[in-house]
Scaffold this active site. Structure first.
Site, PDB file in Angstrom:
ATOM      1  CG  HIS A 163      -3.543  -2.634   0.136  1.00  0.00           C
ATOM      2  ND1 HIS A 163      -2.694  -2.007  -0.742  1.00  0.00           N
ATOM      3  CD2 HIS A 163      -3.335  -2.052   1.345  1.00  0.00           C
ATOM      4  CE1 HIS A 163      -2.005  -1.086  -0.085  1.00  0.00           C
ATOM      5  NE2 HIS A 163      -2.385  -1.090   1.179  1.00  0.00           N
ATOM      6  CD  GLU A 164      -5.555  -2.657   4.530  1.00  0.00           C
ATOM      7  OE1 GLU A 164      -4.750  -2.753   5.477  1.00  0.00           O
ATOM      8  OE2 GLU A 164      -5.600  -1.652   3.802  1.00  0.00           O
TER       9      GLU A 164
ATOM     10  CG  HIS B 234      -0.474  -3.699   5.065  1.00  0.00           C
ATOM     11  ND1 HIS B 234       0.697  -2.994   4.923  1.00  0.00           N
ATOM     12  CD2 HIS B 234      -1.415  -2.994   4.386  1.00  0.00           C
ATOM     13  CE1 HIS B 234       0.472  -1.916   4.197  1.00  0.00           C
ATOM     14  NE2 HIS B 234      -0.798  -1.901   3.844  1.00  0.00           N
TER      15      HIS B 234
END
Length: 156
Positions: free
Chosen positions: A67-68, A71
């Site tokens: 998820h990170e 980003h």
């Protein structure tokens, strides 16, 4: 898990799932409480919540890392890296990353510490509290009605 192991894990996930290198730092941040991790825009580093790793294991940690990294890679490419952006949501699906973390078990225990239940006499709005409330001092936030004690754990 040590810092070096975490760094190697993130670098390998980045190469395996995104086919791009991760060239910045990743670390556990013990101050994170309500999130599994965060990507820092100015330094491009990633901070992770170690509690998720301890409570849910390596699979949950890998999901948070993916998820990170979504980003991270989208921001460096100049694409939409925010949660509401289509680029971000599409990349989450491609790499099979979760949009949200599982709830922490330790947080659930904190929620169980509710001892008092109050309700408005007029609109029946419920208020759960850990501490006792002075019903003469406070009124309902919805209709300005009188609040009364409905149930106390101490009475049970």
């Amino acid at each position: 898990m040590r810092q070096e192991e975490l760094q190697l894990l993130v670098e390998s996930i980045s190469l395996q799932w995104f086919e791009k290198p991760f060239r910045h730092k990743v670390m556990f941040n013990s101050r994170l409480r309500t999130t599994g991790g965060r990507y820092l825009l100015h330094t491009h580093n990633i901070e992770l919540n170690e509690t998720y790793y301890k409570e849910h294991g390596i699979d949950e940690l890998i999901g948070i890392i993916k998820h990170e990294l979504c980003h991270y890679h989208l921001h460096l490419e100049g694409k939409g890296y925010k949660h509401r952006d289509a680029d971000f949501r599409e990349l989450l699906k491609i790499v099979d990353a979760p949009r949200f973390c599982k709830p922490l078990i330790s947080k659930k225990r904190q929620q169980l510490s509710i001892k008092y239940m109050y309700a408005c006499v007029n609109c029946k709005q419920a208020y759960m509290r850990k501490r006792k409330l002075d019903t003469n001092k406070y009124m309902c936030g919805r209709c300005k009605g009188k609040i009364k004690l409905v149930k106390s754990i101490d009475e049970l």
